[in-house]
Design an enzyme around this catalytic site. Structure first.
Site, PDB file in Angstrom:
ATOM      1  CE  LYS A   1      -3.448  -2.989   0.121  1.00 20.23           C
ATOM      2  NZ  LYS A   1      -4.867  -3.141   0.450  1.00 20.23           N
TER       3      LYS A   1
HETATM    4  C1  LIG Z   1      -5.757  -3.972   0.953  1.00 20.17           C
HETATM    5  C2  LIG Z   1      -7.434  -3.636   1.028  1.00 20.17           C
HETATM    6  C3  LIG Z   1      -7.707  -3.891   2.165  1.00 20.17           C
HETATM    7  C4  LIG Z   1      -7.509  -4.859   3.196  1.00 20.17           C
HETATM    8  O1  LIG Z   1      -6.254  -4.265   3.924  1.00 20.17           O
HETATM    9  P1  LIG Z   1      -5.568  -5.207   5.119  1.00 20.17           P
HETATM   10  O2  LIG Z   1      -4.703  -4.266   5.622  1.00 20.17           O
HETATM   11  O3  LIG Z   1      -4.899  -6.200   4.375  1.00 20.17           O
HETATM   12  O4  LIG Z   1      -6.754  -5.789   6.034  1.00 20.17           O
HETATM   13  C5  LIG Z   1      -9.251  -3.444   2.599  1.00 20.17           C
HETATM   14  N1  LIG Z   1      -9.933  -2.796   1.510  1.00 20.17           N
HETATM   15  C6  LIG Z   1      -9.174  -2.364   0.470  1.00 20.17           C
HETATM   16  C7  LIG Z   1     -10.079  -1.345  -0.729  1.00 20.17           C
HETATM   17  C8  LIG Z   1      -8.053  -2.870  -0.045  1.00 20.17           C
HETATM   18  O5  LIG Z   1      -7.494  -2.477  -1.293  1.00 20.17           O
END
Ligand SMILES: *Cc1c(COP(=O)(O)O)cnc(C)c1O
Length: 387
Positions: free
Chosen positions: A185
């Protein structure tokens, strides 16, 4: 074919700062609910311009807590977009409530306000908006629908760190927001997430329900064991080790975000004249994107096939991803449980079948955006010749 190094879709940017921060936690006495997480929360809240920021173990955990603190449970419905990470819908299912999908807009991939309105029933208990690939949703249209439904609004801000709407940053656009620090991310804590809110009551509930429902935190206890449990809670905290990585990352974020914006702009400009591709804008109305990645969406009529295009990009060394590989309604779990069919959410299904996510992250080297542009152009013209 070429000897340039491959460009991965994403790569965490970790350095000496993160390494030292982790080691210093390991050398100290406190591994959980300590000063590093507290400092990370303070600096993140300043960045998101919200009253509170609360570390959690993942974005999924934050979404779950956001719903839990608003009392969502069995018999309730929560409206979510049909095109999102499955985590958005799973956070609802985990509480025994029912996710009700709404289709997304073909202009942005964001939840369509008219579809939200059509999905509201007297069981609607919350609405989760997902700022798709970092472009904020149409909050001016969505807020009155939520208000009329009496439903709290929650932002899934996993891909939208630093994005803004009408000059207000994501994280403070609704009752509560949840961010992700998964490795690829905008920034990472290895695993982790952050909940933000401007509502102190909700923020305090999140603090308690992420830690067993204790009525006071460790720091508030005058002697060991002096706490009561007045709420149901889970254990969804972030460790000091993860927080140390996150804190070091948030301090480097300006440069990382600037690189993303720059890479996105270059690739978007380079691909603007490729007719076959739909590229969602980085600004739309009052929304300013956080440039998580750049999706090239192939034609809805299937005249170009995603596998053909990706099959050309891979040998050219261009790493890609897919956000997301299916409308959530058509993943087996949801399809089998609720009987969804192809055609129920046509825009989400188009993106699920035909979107290719290109890298724009700070790991790109000088010249990589141009390399990506020319590889995509070649791949599209080659795939056309196969069609
Ligand atoms: C990556 C993602 C998540 C999940 O995030 P985690 O930290 O892995 O739980 C939730 N929503 C969206 C839109 C994502 O891209």
């Amino acid at each position: 074919m070429n000897d340039l190094p491959p460009i991965p879709f994403g790569r965490p940017m970790l350095g000496q700062e993160e390494r030292e921060a982790v080691l210093s936690v390991l050398d100290g006495p406190q591994l959980v609910h300590g000063p590093v997480a507290a400092q990370f929360e303070t600096e993140f809240a300043a960045r998101a311009q919200t009253k509170s920021a609360i570390t959690v173990s993942s974005c999924t955990a934050g979404l779950y807590l956001g719903l839990l603190t608003h009392g969502v449970g069995p018999g309730d419905e929560v409206i979510v977009p049909a095109m999102t990470h499955v985590a958005t819908a799973h956070s609802v299912e985990l509480l025994g409530a029912k996710p009700v999908f709404a289709d997304v807009s073909p202009e942005s991939g964001n939840i369509d306000p008219a579809a939200i309105k059509a999905a509201v029933t007297d069981r609607t208990r919350a609405i989760i908006v997902v700022h798709y690939l970092g472009l904020p949703c149409d909050m001016d249209a969505i807020r009155p629908i939520a208000r009329e439904a009496g439903a709290p609004l929650i932002e899934d801000a996993a891909l939208a760190l630093d994005a803004s709407y009408d000059g207000v940053k994501v994280g403070g656009l609704a009752d509560l927001a949840s961010f992700s620090f998964y490795p690829v991310k905008h920034m990472t804590s290895a695993e982790g997430g952050m909940v933000t809110s401007n509502d102190e009551g909700i923020a305090n509930l999140v603090r308690r329900q992420k830690a067993f429902g204790y009525d006071r935190s460790l720091g508030e206890r005058t002697k060991p064991g002096i706490y009561d449990v007045t709420l149901l809670g889970n254990n969804l905290r972030m460790s000091e080790i993860h927080a140390a990585i996150g804190l070091a990352q948030v301090r480097k974020l300006d440069a990382m975000q600037a690189a993303r914006a720059e890479n996105f702009a270059r690739i978007a400009a380079g691909l603007a004249d490729v007719e076959e591709l739909t590229i969602f804008p980085r600004r739309l109305g009052k929304a300013e994107s956080s440039h998580y990645c750049l999706n090239i969406n192939l034609p809805r009529d299937g005249s170009l096939q995603r596998d053909d295009v990706v099959g050309e990009l891979k040998p050219a060394g261009i790493g890609t991803s897919v956000h997301y590989p299916s409308a959530v309604s058509l993943f087996s779990y949801y399809r089998d449980k609720y009987g969804y069919q192809p055609g129920d959410f046509p825009v989400a299904e188009w993106i699920g079948a035909q979107a290719i996510s290109l890298p724009v992250g700070p790991h790109l080297a000088a010249g990589d955006p141009e390399r990506i542009v020319s590889a995509v152009k070649n791949a599209v013209s080659h795939a056309k010749s196969l069609a």
